[in-house]
Design an enzyme around this catalytic site. Structure first.
Site, PDB file in Angstrom:
ATOM      1  N   CYS A  62       7.002  -6.720   6.944  1.00 39.48           N
ATOM      2  CA  CYS A  62       8.162  -6.201   7.663  1.00 39.48           C
ATOM      3  C   CYS A  62       8.568  -7.200   8.734  1.00 39.48           C
ATOM      4  O   CYS A  62       7.715  -7.829   9.366  1.00 39.48           O
ATOM      5  CB  CYS A  62       7.815  -4.853   8.310  1.00 39.48           C
ATOM      6  N   GLU A  92       0.815  -1.196   0.000  1.00 38.66           N
ATOM      7  CA  GLU A  92       0.000   0.000   0.000  1.00 38.66           C
ATOM      8  C   GLU A  92       0.856   1.255   0.000  1.00 38.66           C
ATOM      9  O   GLU A  92       2.026   1.222   0.403  1.00 38.66           O
ATOM     10  CB  GLU A  92      -0.924  -0.004   1.213  1.00 38.66           C
ATOM     11  N   CYS A 104      -0.164   2.743   8.483  1.00 36.28           N
ATOM     12  CA  CYS A 104       0.695   1.794   7.788  1.00 36.28           C
ATOM     13  C   CYS A 104       0.271   0.349   8.030  1.00 36.28           C
ATOM     14  O   CYS A 104       0.190  -0.113   9.160  1.00 36.28           O
ATOM     15  CB  CYS A 104       2.131   2.003   8.267  1.00 36.28           C
ATOM     16  N   CYS A 146       7.699  -4.412  15.296  1.00 36.30           N
ATOM     17  CA  CYS A 146       7.183  -3.371  16.194  1.00 36.30           C
ATOM     18  C   CYS A 146       5.720  -3.675  16.529  1.00 36.30           C
ATOM     19  O   CYS A 146       4.898  -3.865  15.639  1.00 36.30           O
ATOM     20  CB  CYS A 146       7.313  -1.997  15.549  1.00 36.30           C
ATOM     21  N   CYS A 189       3.613   8.496   0.733  1.00 35.32           N
ATOM     22  CA  CYS A 189       4.275   7.578   1.652  1.00 35.32           C
ATOM     23  C   CYS A 189       4.339   6.223   0.966  1.00 35.32           C
ATOM     24  O   CYS A 189       3.302   5.605   0.692  1.00 35.32           O
ATOM     25  CB  CYS A 189       3.480   7.488   2.957  1.00 35.32           C
ATOM     26  N   CYS A 223       2.484  -1.679  15.100  1.00 32.06           N
ATOM     27  CA  CYS A 223       2.420  -1.471  13.654  1.00 32.06           C
ATOM     28  C   CYS A 223       1.794  -2.678  12.969  1.00 32.06           C
ATOM     29  O   CYS A 223       2.251  -3.818  13.165  1.00 32.06           O
ATOM     30  CB  CYS A 223       3.826  -1.221  13.107  1.00 32.06           C
TER      31      CYS A 223
END
Length: 349
Positions: free
Chosen positions: A111, A91, A332, A115, A104, A118
């Site tokens: 990922c 995205e 995100c 974290c 962005c 997120c």
């Protein structure tokens, strides 16, 4: 077959020479792609038929399919869910400001940094995006909104410095006049703190803005939400940032997501002041977005304002990030996560 968007001008000229074509053809091709939005070799009218055939046999132009596109009710944010040739989805978000359009972009599918606040980290990293796949996010978004993208933020899904080589090439290409001619000072790169790569980036002396996802004033607190804190201490990150400032004379931005009853207390603000005092930096406070799979909640507006006031009164330049696109899952990883869940539900996975 190669994605031609992965080739910079010099590489494309070299390919032309190797394939007995004139080097000036490279400029014609990139003009069609980046200036005219022609993403089919057969549509490039000033190329000979034989050249088109060679290109078709050797390259593809990987412009991702728009799976979903949402525009916020306030019309200040547009979110795209893209699907690449291999079926992976990522995205990106376009945010409209008075000074121009900022995008962005994602740098990885998923990922692996883990974290806990997120949505991008849920499911881990699938793969890195190539240079061309990052550029294509801008190409497609710019075409759809029918306006120029003037600012780039590498803060979407993925850790940019975990895809270091492809990201470096992207920085060079997005800055070039044959693509988007976006100045380095209009580019922000966000990292959770991969110290060796921060030092390497500093030596490149790019004039971009480095944003550090800090989110805690001490290692003990940071380890609760960011696994990378077990590898690199805040002290090491701060030292790397000071080196970056010394090499580039650029101000560092520290991102600080405020989580209710975890890192939004007054004592955290005072500890952060002690950590950053005297640095060429500013703090960007982020009211955290709710992630259904996590139990964290955003701080109250009064807590955010009090945290801001404490930093400002003690000489730390601070901003509060304006929430944009909350009605369209603009945080995100949220849209991708929702899409994959819906798709799996339909397929019975």
């Amino acid at each position: 077959m190669y994605n031609i968007l992965d080739f910079d001008m010099n590489e494309l000229k070299e390919w032309m020479e190797q394939n007995k074509e004139s080097k000036f053809r490279a400029k014609q091709i990139v003009d069609w792609i980046y200036k005219q939005n022609i993403w089919d070799f057969n549509g490039m009218k000033n190329l000979p038929k034989s050249t088109k055939e060679k290109l078709t046999n050797s390259f593809y132009i990987d412009i991702p399919k728009i799976v979903e596109m949402y525009t916020s009710k306030t019309n200040d944010t547009v979110k795209f869910l893209y699907e690449f040739r291999d079926g992976n989805v990522i995205e990106c978000v376009v945010m409209k400001y008075k000074y121009g359009n900022s995008i962005c972009v994602s740098t990885q599918v998923g990922c692996r940094m883990g974290c806990k606040f997120c949505a991008s980290t849920l499911g881990g990293r699938i793969r890195n995006l190539s240079t061309g796949e990052i550029l294509a996010q801008i190409l497609n978004a710019q075409y759809k909104i029918k306006d120029r993208i003037s600012n780039v933020v590498l803060m979407g899904s993925g850790e940019p410095l975990d895809n270091y080589i492809n990201v470096l090439k992207f920085l060079d290409m997005v800055n070039s006049n044959y693509t988007f001619n976006i100045g380095q000072r209009h580019i922000t790169l966000s990292t959770c703190g991969l110290v060796p790569k921060i030092l390497d980036l500093a030596d490149k002396e790019y004039q971009l803005t480095l944003a550090i996802s800090l989110h805690a004033p001490n290692d003990k607190l940071r380890k609760l939400t960011m696994p990378i804190a077990n590898e690199y201490s805040i002290s090491e990150i701060i030292d790397a940032c000071k080196y970056y400032i010394k090499k580039t004379n650029r101000r560092i931005s520290f991102e600080y997501a405020l989580i209710k009853d975890l890192n939004d207390m007054d004592e955290c603000a005072y500890e952060l002041i002690k950590l950053l005092k005297g640095m060429l930096c500013h703090v960007n406070l982020i009211p955290i977005n709710k992630v259904r799979e996590r139990n964290y909640e955003k701080s109250s507006l009064s807590n955010v304002k009090r945290f801001y006031d404490i930093l400002e009164k003690n000489g730390i330049e601070t901003t509060i990030r304006r929430e944009m696109g909350s009605d369209i899952n603009a945080a995100c990883g949220q849209l991708r996560r929702s899409y994959l869940k819906s798709k799996n539900d339909l397929e019975g996975v």
